[in-house]
Motif scaffolding. Sequence first.
Motif, PDB file in Angstrom:
ATOM      1  N   SER A   1      16.798  58.110  33.259  1.00  0.00           N
ATOM      2  CA  SER A   1      17.196  58.961  32.136  1.00  0.00           C
ATOM      3  C   SER A   1      16.010  59.735  31.584  1.00  0.00           C
ATOM      4  N   MET A   2      14.871  59.072  31.381  1.00  0.00           N
ATOM      5  CA  MET A   2      13.702  59.758  30.838  1.00  0.00           C
ATOM      6  C   MET A   2      13.166  60.796  31.814  1.00  0.00           C
ATOM      7  N   THR A   3      13.151  60.478  33.097  1.00  0.00           N
ATOM      8  CA  THR A   3      12.657  61.434  34.092  1.00  0.00           C
ATOM      9  C   THR A   3      13.525  62.679  34.141  1.00  0.00           C
ATOM     10  N   VAL A   4      14.835  62.475  34.212  1.00  0.00           N
ATOM     11  CA  VAL A   4      15.755  63.613  34.255  1.00  0.00           C
ATOM     12  C   VAL A   4      15.642  64.442  32.984  1.00  0.00           C
ATOM     13  N   ALA A   5      15.606  63.793  31.819  1.00  0.00           N
ATOM     14  CA  ALA A   5      15.544  64.520  30.552  1.00  0.00           C
ATOM     15  C   ALA A   5      14.273  65.358  30.458  1.00  0.00           C
ATOM     16  N   ILE A   6      13.133  64.785  30.856  1.00  0.00           N
ATOM     17  CA  ILE A   6      11.868  65.510  30.762  1.00  0.00           C
ATOM     18  C   ILE A   6      11.874  66.733  31.673  1.00  0.00           C
ATOM     19  N   PHE A   7      12.296  66.556  32.915  1.00  0.00           N
ATOM     20  CA  PHE A   7      12.282  67.679  33.856  1.00  0.00           C
ATOM     21  C   PHE A   7      13.313  68.742  33.480  1.00  0.00           C
ATOM     22  N   VAL A   8      14.476  68.325  32.995  1.00  0.00           N
ATOM     23  CA  VAL A   8      15.496  69.293  32.593  1.00  0.00           C
ATOM     24  C   VAL A   8      15.001  70.136  31.424  1.00  0.00           C
ATOM     25  N   VAL A   9      14.427  69.485  30.420  1.00  0.00           N
ATOM     26  CA  VAL A   9      13.945  70.225  29.259  1.00  0.00           C
ATOM     27  C   VAL A   9      12.779  71.136  29.644  1.00  0.00           C
ATOM     28  N   CYS A  10      11.857  70.639  30.474  1.00  0.00           N
ATOM     29  CA  CYS A  10      10.716  71.469  30.877  1.00  0.00           C
ATOM     30  C   CYS A  10      11.169  72.705  31.665  1.00  0.00           C
ATOM     31  N   LEU A  11      12.083  72.505  32.617  1.00  0.00           N
ATOM     32  CA  LEU A  11      12.558  73.637  33.412  1.00  0.00           C
ATOM     33  C   LEU A  11      13.369  74.608  32.569  1.00  0.00           C
TER      34      LEU A  11
END
Length: 291
Positions: free
Chosen positions: A86-96
């Motif tokens: 969840s944290m990995t997906v959230a970080i990459f989604v927000v950054c992109l």
Amino acid sequence: MRNIQRSQSMSVMYRNAQHQPLAVVGIVLVVLFVLCATFAPWLSPHDPAQLDLAGRLLPPSHQHWFGTDELGRDILARTIYGARISMTVAIFVVCLSLAIGVLAGLVSGFYGGLTDTVLNIYVNNAFLALPGILLAIAFVAFVGPGMVNLVLALSISGWVGYARLVRAQVMAVKEREFVEAARALGASDLRILWIHILPNIVQPVVVQAAIGMAGAVLAEATLSFLGLGIPPPAPSWGSMLNDARSHLFDAPHLTVFPAIAVMLAVLSFNFIGDGLRDLLDPRLRASVSSG
């Protein structure tokens, strides 16, 4: 002098924490989730993929604090490893989404005219015409599940909100005196955008990004619940909830713990976003500092 400045900054931070207790709670929860994601192999009491059919659907006990699922896998271990996804997906989604949205918003708001018409009216409205979760579902169903595809799917429409926010901020800031002065001195458009405009619009973007983290966590859990997230046997909170549907009444602990994890993750980022919004408000910041 440095000690005085350090003590004054600590005093201001303490007063801010007193005025924003929910933001402090959100920060503590996010730190906890990040620690679980980072040190999952050391914090997990069992292998999250280890099967034990003889010990399936066990209730919480001293051996399995959160119980076991229908395949005998430890729910606590899977919940801890689920934080990593969840944290990995959230970080990459927000950054992109943030990168695309900020770029589109800067160009649209700064140049205006035909560029603004194409980007804001046609492109943005085209993505806003359909719910973002439906676009994500269609994308994953077409290209297949996986971490990279999941991040791309959630970023397809996630950038639009940042683009509209940045566009509105740029249109307000580009008419300010210091921008006109930089333009009169011969500064290039890139320098004006990077040096003079972007630092003055970063505050609302940071608040939006914090709230966007909550939306990304919830969207990832939704797609995983629908079977369109990370493929099994990788532990995901959404897939754990999907597996628990058939045992809602005979083994409710299968649902309770991943649901609480999703709820706390979403609430923590929302608390941080609300706290940042109030903290970065000049009126509230002045009242806190004077207090």
